[in-house]
Write a protein that holds these residues in place. Sequence first.
Motif, PDB file in Angstrom:
ATOM      1  N   SER A  28      -6.869  -4.902  13.250  1.00 48.15           N
ATOM      2  CA  SER A  28      -6.806  -3.617  13.990  1.00 48.15           C
ATOM      3  C   SER A  28      -6.924  -2.427  13.045  1.00 48.15           C
ATOM      4  CB  SER A  28      -5.503  -3.501  14.781  1.00 48.15           C
ATOM      5  OG  SER A  28      -5.285  -4.619  15.545  1.00 48.15           O
ATOM      6  N   GLY A  60      -4.966   1.791   3.352  1.00 51.97           N
ATOM      7  CA  GLY A  60      -6.388   1.445   3.516  1.00 51.97           C
ATOM      8  C   GLY A  60      -7.182   2.000   2.352  1.00 51.97           C
ATOM      9  N   ASP A 106       3.172  -7.077   2.539  1.00 50.94           N
ATOM     10  CA  ASP A 106       3.398  -6.815   3.959  1.00 50.94           C
ATOM     11  C   ASP A 106       4.702  -6.023   4.099  1.00 50.94           C
ATOM     12  OD1 ASP A 106       4.123  -6.922   6.610  1.00 50.94           O
ATOM     13  OD2 ASP A 106       3.390  -8.964   6.904  1.00 50.94           O
ATOM     14  N   LEU A 108       6.486  -5.425   6.541  1.00 52.17           N
ATOM     15  CA  LEU A 108       7.495  -6.044   7.411  1.00 52.17           C
ATOM     16  C   LEU A 108       8.350  -7.048   6.628  1.00 52.17           C
ATOM     17  CD1 LEU A 108       5.268  -6.492  10.566  1.00 52.17           C
ATOM     18  CD2 LEU A 108       7.440  -5.251  10.556  1.00 52.17           C
ATOM     19  N   ASN A 163      -0.254   5.538   8.792  1.00 58.26           N
ATOM     20  CA  ASN A 163      -1.161   5.370   9.922  1.00 58.26           C
ATOM     21  C   ASN A 163      -1.426   3.872   9.966  1.00 58.26           C
ATOM     22  OD1 ASN A 163      -3.190   5.338  11.834  1.00 58.26           O
ATOM     23  ND2 ASN A 163      -4.787   5.895  10.357  1.00 58.26           N
TER      24      ASN A 163
HETATM   25  N1  SAM Z   1      -4.176   4.748   6.507  1.00 58.10           N
HETATM   26  C1  SAM Z   1      -5.605   4.434   6.554  1.00 58.10           C
HETATM   27  C2  SAM Z   1      -6.333   5.506   7.307  1.00 58.10           C
HETATM   28  O1  SAM Z   1      -5.652   6.362   7.899  1.00 58.10           O
HETATM   29  O2  SAM Z   1      -7.558   5.541   7.296  1.00 58.10           O
HETATM   30  C3  SAM Z   1      -5.828   3.057   7.189  1.00 58.10           C
HETATM   31  C4  SAM Z   1      -5.370   2.938   8.597  1.00 58.10           C
HETATM   32  S1  SAM Z   1      -5.546   1.327   9.321  1.00 58.10           S
HETATM   33  C5  SAM Z   1      -5.189   1.732  11.010  1.00 58.10           C
HETATM   34  C6  SAM Z   1      -4.013   0.510   8.931  1.00 58.10           C
HETATM   35  C7  SAM Z   1      -3.842   0.014   7.502  1.00 58.10           C
HETATM   36  O3  SAM Z   1      -2.562  -0.605   7.423  1.00 58.10           O
HETATM   37  C8  SAM Z   1      -4.837  -1.022   7.052  1.00 58.10           C
HETATM   38  O4  SAM Z   1      -5.278  -0.735   5.754  1.00 58.10           O
HETATM   39  C9  SAM Z   1      -4.049  -2.344   7.094  1.00 58.10           C
HETATM   40  O5  SAM Z   1      -4.538  -3.297   6.186  1.00 58.10           O
HETATM   41  C10 SAM Z   1      -2.655  -1.847   6.737  1.00 58.10           C
HETATM   42  N2  SAM Z   1      -1.553  -2.694   7.230  1.00 58.10           N
HETATM   43  C11 SAM Z   1      -1.460  -3.316   8.437  1.00 58.10           C
HETATM   44  N3  SAM Z   1      -0.301  -3.968   8.557  1.00 58.10           N
HETATM   45  C12 SAM Z   1       0.374  -3.768   7.398  1.00 58.10           C
HETATM   46  C13 SAM Z   1       1.644  -4.205   6.914  1.00 58.10           C
HETATM   47  N4  SAM Z   1       2.449  -4.982   7.664  1.00 58.10           N
HETATM   48  N5  SAM Z   1       2.025  -3.831   5.683  1.00 58.10           N
HETATM   49  C14 SAM Z   1       1.212  -3.034   4.923  1.00 58.10           C
HETATM   50  N6  SAM Z   1      -0.004  -2.597   5.332  1.00 58.10           N
HETATM   51  C15 SAM Z   1      -0.420  -2.950   6.551  1.00 58.10           C
END
Ligand code: SAM
Length: 341
Positions: A28, A60, A106, A108, A163
């Motif tokens: 996502s 990201g 992660d 979480l 985000n």
């Molecule tokens: N912050 C960036 C932006 O605004 O363009 C990326 C947004 S994207 C919706 C969410 C990001 O959160 C992704 O890079 C994803 O890999 C990371 N992500 C998702 N779940 C995560 C978790 N549990 N811990 C750390 N990063 C996570």
Amino acid sequence: MIPKKLPPLPPIRDLIRVYGLSANQRFSQNFILDKNVTDTIAQHAKISEKDDLVVEVGPGPGLLTRSILDAGARRVVVVEKDSRFLPPLQQLSEASDQRLGIIMGDMLQLNHFDILKAGLAIPSAPSQISSAIESMQDPAQNHREFTGMGMNDREATIRLLGNLPFGVASPLLIQWLKMMALRQGIFQNNNKVSMTLMFQKEVAEGIVAPPSHHQRSRLSVMAQALCDVKIAYKVSASVFVPKPKVDAAVVHFERKAEPLVSGSLEKLEDVARYYFNKRRKTMGHNTNRMARLAPEVKLILDEWITEGGWDMNMRTEDVSTEQFCALARKLDRAQLKIPLT
Ligand code: SAM
């Protein structure tokens, strides 16, 4: 002091292309590629060079991270789950004049001690962060802090931003609220922690919903018991690449100096879950039903009703956060569990 700025960097679109970082739908991922938007989020987060530590979750390719650094933050730790983003984040770290630490993991699952340690590894780490880590290693110290005995000199200003995928943002918020109530991890002591987080618009509206609002929910009550909350910024779906199906909003949370619950948030969560499960019924109907289902709770409920705890004709969404917290405190003191159905 003039806040530090980043040197000119390649556009984020080019980095995405060069490193082959197309958004992974399975995770996502939806990126923001407009720096005006990420600068606005950083402004709403009130980032400044005075902050002791800024933690960004899910950077990201790192555009919001750039805005945080451009706003002058001296110590930023990012936590990213997807290892594809390590090269652009490392490049940003090199350009940041040693202001950025990276944790691949992660959020979480992560131990907050690792975040504080990464913050401490940044050369200009402040004494408050050092104290925070020392105290985490010293259980006796921790005990003193949990009981609130004069540790004001250890307060740090910590800002959390993210985000995140919509499906991760809510569980993470609940985890953080529970830790905040227990003063754990980065929420230990009286650390001044603010959180500036992106949610699906409906979820954001629910978090800030006041009593008698149709979007009032368990999450509104849990968040408002511990934080002052407001929608800082509405973000159209068209800002994200690829475009999600729904609009989003950034919620800003400021930790309350005097939270409405102390200790575990569990009882408040149970009380709110019970009543919001039957949100169409009156408080009288639901309270009498609870007394029938759990006779051991009846005494407390009778006392609550006699004291005029709430108007029995109200519906769940009309009840104030203070009222839910007051009943939760009573049940907690009596160490009573309530039925959740
Ligand atoms: N912050 C960036 C932006 O605004 O363009 C990326 C947004 S994207 C919706 C969410 C990001 O959160 C992704 O890079 C994803 O890999 C990371 N992500 C998702 N779940 C995560 C978790 N549990 N811990 C750390 N990063 C996570």
